[in-house]
Scaffold this active site. Sequence first.
Site, PDB file in Angstrom:
ATOM      1  N   GLU A 180       0.849  -1.081   0.046  1.00 49.91           N
ATOM      2  CA  GLU A 180       0.046   0.131   0.079  1.00 49.91           C
ATOM      3  C   GLU A 180       0.707   1.054   0.008  1.00 49.91           C
ATOM      4  O   GLU A 180       0.708   2.118   0.940  1.00 49.91           O
ATOM      5  CB  GLU A 180      -1.076  -0.217   1.280  1.00 49.91           C
ATOM      6  CG  GLU A 180      -1.761  -1.109   0.815  1.00 49.91           C
ATOM      7  CD  GLU A 180      -2.843  -1.067   2.415  1.00 49.91           C
ATOM      8  OE1 GLU A 180      -2.785  -0.092   3.036  1.00 49.91           O
ATOM      9  OE2 GLU A 180      -4.146  -1.786   2.330  1.00 49.91           O
ATOM     10  N   GLU A 368      -5.622  -8.738   1.102  1.00 51.75           N
ATOM     11  CA  GLU A 368      -5.995  -8.245   2.278  1.00 51.75           C
ATOM     12  C   GLU A 368      -7.846  -7.964   2.173  1.00 51.75           C
ATOM     13  O   GLU A 368      -8.306  -7.296   1.327  1.00 51.75           O
ATOM     14  CB  GLU A 368      -5.450  -6.815   3.197  1.00 51.75           C
ATOM     15  CG  GLU A 368      -4.198  -7.211   3.533  1.00 51.75           C
ATOM     16  CD  GLU A 368      -3.502  -5.814   4.251  1.00 51.75           C
ATOM     17  OE1 GLU A 368      -4.284  -4.793   4.598  1.00 51.75           O
ATOM     18  OE2 GLU A 368      -2.341  -5.779   4.216  1.00 51.75           O
TER      19      GLU A 368
HETATM   20  C1  GAL Z   1      -3.821  -2.109   5.492  1.00 53.43           C
HETATM   21  C2  GAL Z   1      -2.682  -2.407   6.021  1.00 53.43           C
HETATM   22  C3  GAL Z   1      -2.682  -3.232   7.413  1.00 53.43           C
HETATM   23  C4  GAL Z   1      -3.627  -3.261   8.291  1.00 53.43           C
HETATM   24  C5  GAL Z   1      -5.207  -3.206   7.525  1.00 53.43           C
HETATM   25  C6  GAL Z   1      -6.331  -2.698   8.487  1.00 53.43           C
HETATM   26  O1  GAL Z   1      -4.065  -0.996   5.051  1.00 53.43           O
HETATM   27  O2  GAL Z   1      -1.923  -2.946   4.915  1.00 53.43           O
HETATM   28  O3  GAL Z   1      -1.462  -3.228   7.976  1.00 53.43           O
HETATM   29  O4  GAL Z   1      -3.396  -2.493   9.167  1.00 53.43           O
HETATM   30  O5  GAL Z   1      -4.981  -2.007   6.409  1.00 53.43           O
HETATM   31  O6  GAL Z   1      -6.413  -1.463   8.751  1.00 53.43           O
END
Ligand code: GAL
Length: 457
Positions: A180, A368
């Site tokens: 990200e 994710e």
């Molecule tokens: C993403 C990030 C993670 C985690 C997740 C939930 O942006 O890559 O590290 O924090 O969000 O907020």
Amino acid sequence: MKAPKIQMELKENIFARELFGEDFKWGVSTAAYQIEGGHDLHGKGPSVWDVFTAKSGTILNGHHGNTACDFYNTYLEDIAMMKELGIPNFRFSLSWPRIIPNGTGEVNQSGIEFYNKVIDACLANDIEPWVTVYHWDLPHELELRGGWADRDIISWFKEYVAVCAKAFGDRVKYWMVLNEPMVFTGAGYFMGVHAPGKKGLTNFLPAAHHAVLAMAEGGRVLRQLIPTAEIGTTFSCSYIEPYTTSRKDVVAARRADALMNRLFIEPILGLGYPEEDLPVVKKLKKYYQPGDTELMQFDFDFIGIQNYTREIVKHSIFVPYLNAVLVKAGNRRVPTTAMGWEVYPPAIYHMLKKYSDYAGMPKIYITENGAAFPDVAADGKVNDTERVHYLRSYLRQVLKAKSEGVNVQGYFVWTLLDNFEWAEGYHPRFGLVHVDFDTQRRIIKSSGYWYKAFLNG
Ligand code: GAL
């Protein structure tokens, strides 16, 4: 009559997993700073997150990741737990300052050994390791030299990537260069709410440009040193809609979309920066050097998409350059998570469609997706039905996109363990597994058992 219902749900789950196809990759995602702890053990250097969290007022409740989930010491048990849950793929990140304490120069063999042990334990348990090279924990020494805002970051990063590729490339097939870039440059170098806490366009624009170049160069280093690797990189994205159909709101939404969803992927795909919809990025030209347009491109084997929510955007004269503001979910009477993010499953469908529309888009993995809810542990159990519901609803949307021809080939839940959630500290719990941060006791939540049933029938 509880049993028949569970049976029915189970059947539906088994059925659903099969619909994604046999080769679809299923896993969980984590990141070094959020779980490892061991912040100063065995030669590790300080990262920008170690330094940022030590300053007062930066993180909710003064939390920090010094111990986090203590994964540095518990990795064997945690990997065994993943095995018990039948999770076949584990995404984790490498800590740059654990491997090269000053960011450049001497390599810390203890750091290499730690990740060797993690990788070997995964393989011994039939779990495929998926490695993110950089998930935000920049060596503090490099920040002192300008960090992402300094062009030298590209060569420091290439050196680090090469060390990782040589150390782990014989056993790690799946690599992600950056996690990200929009978030670590936007929150860390524009808004100052993440490490290193810098603000303003003069920090953000060079950091963004150098992140794009480092992403492409990092991909090239990996491909050269591990020709058999599958190489990707990951992007945050939110489905964006205008608040009203007025022209001003529509234009504001387009600008926000260009910033949040397009700024980093388009130069990689050879499309340059989205200057037309986001005129402020014309100022990036100042940081260009001859040949950069070509250097910014790289043909990744996959793109990781990370989606959690949708954002509603309206015109605002108070936000310079963007003239757009997010209408908070809390003010829209919609269901939200503990992060205040709207629960909106179609967001992931729309993002899959949007990204797969790009010419030259490689296969996509959802690297994710997940949600924080105010879980309560009672009698050794955590009954997080909201999370089960969230994951199932988003997965249905992934399946919908796949059935319409989107080349999505994997899905990773964020996250295995409740962990250090950056500026929010330990308050939001995202895990399939509950962590008591005083005792480090783990409790598999209902969602963890649901995922196990879903994956293993
Ligand atoms: C993403 C990030 C993670 C985690 C997740 C939930 O942006 O890559 O590290 O924090 O969000 O907020």
